[in-house]
Write an enzyme that holds these catalytic residues in place. Structure first.
Site, mmCIF file in Angstrom:
data_model
loop_
_atom_site.group_PDB
_atom_site.id
_atom_site.type_symbol
_atom_site.label_atom_id
_atom_site.label_comp_id
_atom_site.label_asym_id
_atom_site.label_seq_id
_atom_site.Cartn_x
_atom_site.Cartn_y
_atom_site.Cartn_z
ATOM 1 N N LYS A 119 23.315 28.281 29.813
ATOM 2 C CA LYS A 119 23.198 26.942 29.324
ATOM 3 C C LYS A 119 22.004 26.070 30.109
ATOM 4 C CE LYS A 119 27.457 26.311 30.746
ATOM 5 N NZ LYS A 119 28.863 25.890 30.907
ATOM 6 N N LYS A 200 38.894 43.555 24.434
ATOM 7 C CA LYS A 200 39.739 44.024 25.287
ATOM 8 C C LYS A 200 41.038 42.711 25.122
ATOM 9 C CE LYS A 200 40.398 43.718 30.352
ATOM 10 N NZ LYS A 200 40.572 42.661 30.929
ATOM 11 N N LYS A 203 44.021 37.004 28.250
ATOM 12 C CA LYS A 203 44.265 35.726 27.701
ATOM 13 C C LYS A 203 42.894 34.836 27.637
ATOM 14 C CE LYS A 203 45.711 35.043 32.789
ATOM 15 N NZ LYS A 203 46.025 36.472 32.806
HETATM 16 P P1 ADP Z 1 43.192 38.604 31.636
HETATM 17 O O1 ADP Z 1 42.141 39.440 31.344
HETATM 18 O O2 ADP Z 1 44.274 38.567 30.608
HETATM 19 O O3 ADP Z 1 42.920 37.216 32.344
HETATM 20 P P2 ADP Z 1 44.182 39.505 34.485
HETATM 21 O O4 ADP Z 1 42.545 39.562 34.592
HETATM 22 O O5 ADP Z 1 44.841 38.533 34.849
HETATM 23 O O6 ADP Z 1 44.148 39.490 32.709
HETATM 24 O O7 ADP Z 1 44.520 41.051 34.506
HETATM 25 C C1 ADP Z 1 45.789 41.340 35.447
HETATM 26 C C2 ADP Z 1 45.919 42.827 35.314
HETATM 27 O O8 ADP Z 1 46.228 43.346 34.181
HETATM 28 C C3 ADP Z 1 44.521 43.586 35.807
HETATM 29 O O9 ADP Z 1 44.969 44.763 36.779
HETATM 30 C C4 ADP Z 1 43.819 43.983 34.946
HETATM 31 O O10 ADP Z 1 43.027 45.087 34.945
HETATM 32 C C5 ADP Z 1 45.119 44.517 33.825
HETATM 33 N N1 ADP Z 1 44.627 43.868 32.502
HETATM 34 C C6 ADP Z 1 44.384 42.973 31.811
HETATM 35 N N2 ADP Z 1 43.818 43.143 30.468
HETATM 36 C C7 ADP Z 1 44.052 44.196 30.265
HETATM 37 C C8 ADP Z 1 43.995 45.006 29.125
HETATM 38 N N3 ADP Z 1 43.639 44.545 28.014
HETATM 39 N N4 ADP Z 1 43.998 46.379 29.149
HETATM 40 C C9 ADP Z 1 44.293 47.212 30.384
HETATM 41 N N5 ADP Z 1 44.472 46.357 31.475
HETATM 42 C C10 ADP Z 1 44.612 44.981 31.542
#
Ligand code: ADP
Ligand code: TRP
Length: 330
Positions: A119, A200, A203
């Site tokens: 950006k 993937k 959120k």
């Molecule tokens: P987000 O990507 O939704 O912000 P987080 O980073 O808070 O999720 O992830 C919390 C936990 O869940 C971590 O251990 C992460 O590796 C796992 N996790 C998050 N999304 C996935 C996914 N799509 N598949 C597998 N594990 C996931």
């Protein structure tokens, strides 16, 4: 002596099924074999969440989520990161053994810098020191509790490797095993849960299915899964469809085989495939959702469980800090 498994989840919003299959469920499976220490990484969440009500609510949801998923608090030491002040003592000591270059290479920081560069903004715009030093706080979480294995999703492996590097740097300096060196444990079969759009599930991508979505919302979200324009009659490759990848998480081996055969045989449209996914998902998630709602209705009970967990956790943490201080000459 049982080996120790430790993991944390950042309370930055509601839990989704990627969190459940990628983090919570594998971690709970490890509690049969390992002594487990699982926590809510609320200080990690503070780096991005500045609204107190939102953060407090998110902490409660994640706590209720773990319990609803089956965490037994008399078996697992279950606590809030912020209830363990020893984390910050250890974090400060670990900083002295962490090169700035290592932090420059951390994915989350690098991604922020890259987004800024694209950006034409200042490379460090919007980056607080909490984000920059995130891996050190996480290393402290891990090392404090003598963790042997750290069940995490693939995206967190780099952080666990940094914790390894930092613990090794300390041990090397004092020529003694002051700190236990952790290993990441990634469950390959569910390493990446796909989201509604095939990327993937996350959120931050707006493609997530909340773990505790009410039945109606669950159905609506599943119906929104993006598909290609293959006609009903056409044979379909189950492994190339995120509907089937999600179905595999909820269905038995026999159910998976039966549905895969229907995909390959042609004659099944995407709508029907989604309906099958909804049925399987709702079957597994309904009891979880009910337990979640029961815990959310009793916040005092949640608080009491977390407080008890912290009381059990602190002496372990204090012992690690004491060992390190002694070795360091402090
Ligand atoms: P987000 O990507 O939704 O912000 P987080 O980073 O808070 O999720 O992830 C919390 C936990 O869940 C971590 O251990 C992460 O590796 C796992 N996790 C998050 N999304 C996935 C996914 N799509 N598949 C597998 N594990 C996931
Ligand atoms: N960084 C992890 C995540 O974003 C959460 C976390 C914080 C963690 N401290 C930890 C995970 C220690 C495992 C061990 O998902």
């Amino acid at each position: 002596m049982k080996k120790i498994s430790l993991t944390g989840i950042k309370p930055t919003g509601i839990l989704h099924i990627g969190n459940y299959f990628g983090a919570i469920k594998p971690a709970l499976e490890l509690t049969r074999e390992y002594e487990a220490r699982y926590f809510i990484a609320d200080y990690h969440a503070l780096n991005i969440m500045k609204d107190p009500e939102e953060l407090a609510d998110s902490i409660r949801q994640v706590a209720a989520g773990w319990l609803a998923a089956g965490l037994n608090p008399s078996q697992v030491i279950f606590y809030r990161q912020s209830s363990i002040p020893e984390t910050f003592e250890l974090s400060t000591m670990l900083m002295a053994f962490t090169s700035k270059g290592l932090m420059n290479r951390a994915h989350a920081y690098k991604a922020a810098v890259q987004a800024n560069t694209e950006k034409n903004a200042d490379p460090d715009a919007g980056v607080n020191m909490g984000l920059f030093t995130y891996p050190v706080l996480m290393a402290a979480d891990i090392i404090l509790f003598d963790s042997d294995v750290v069940p995490v999703g693939r995206d967190q492996v780099q952080h666990v490797e940094m914790a390894q590097d930092i613990a090794q740097a300390v041990n090397f300096n004092y020529k003694s095993e002051i700190l236990r060196v952790p290993q990441a444990a990634v469950q390959d079969s569910v390493a990446v849960v796909p989201g509604l759009d095939g990327r993937k599930m996350s959120k931050s991508y707006g493609n997530a299915i909340p773990l505790f979505a009410p039945e109606k919302e669950l159905r609506k979200l599943i119906m929104r899964i993006v598909t290609n324009s293959q006609a009903v009659e056409e044979p379909k490759d189950p492994e190339a469809s995120q509907i089937f990848l999600l179905y595999k998480l909820f269905a038995s081996a026999e159910e998976q085989q039966a549905l895969a055969a229907r995909y390959r045989g042609g004659g099944m449209g995407w709508g029907e495939a989604k309906e099958e996914l909804f049925r399987a998902a709702n079957r597994e998630l309904t009891p979880l959702r009910q337990r979640f709602e029961a815990f959310m209705a009793e916040p005092e009970k949640l608080d009491a469980i977390l407080k008890q967990g912290a009381e059990r956790a602190r002496p372990i943490a204090a012992a690690t800090v004491a060992r390190f201080r002694k070795a360091a000459g402090i």
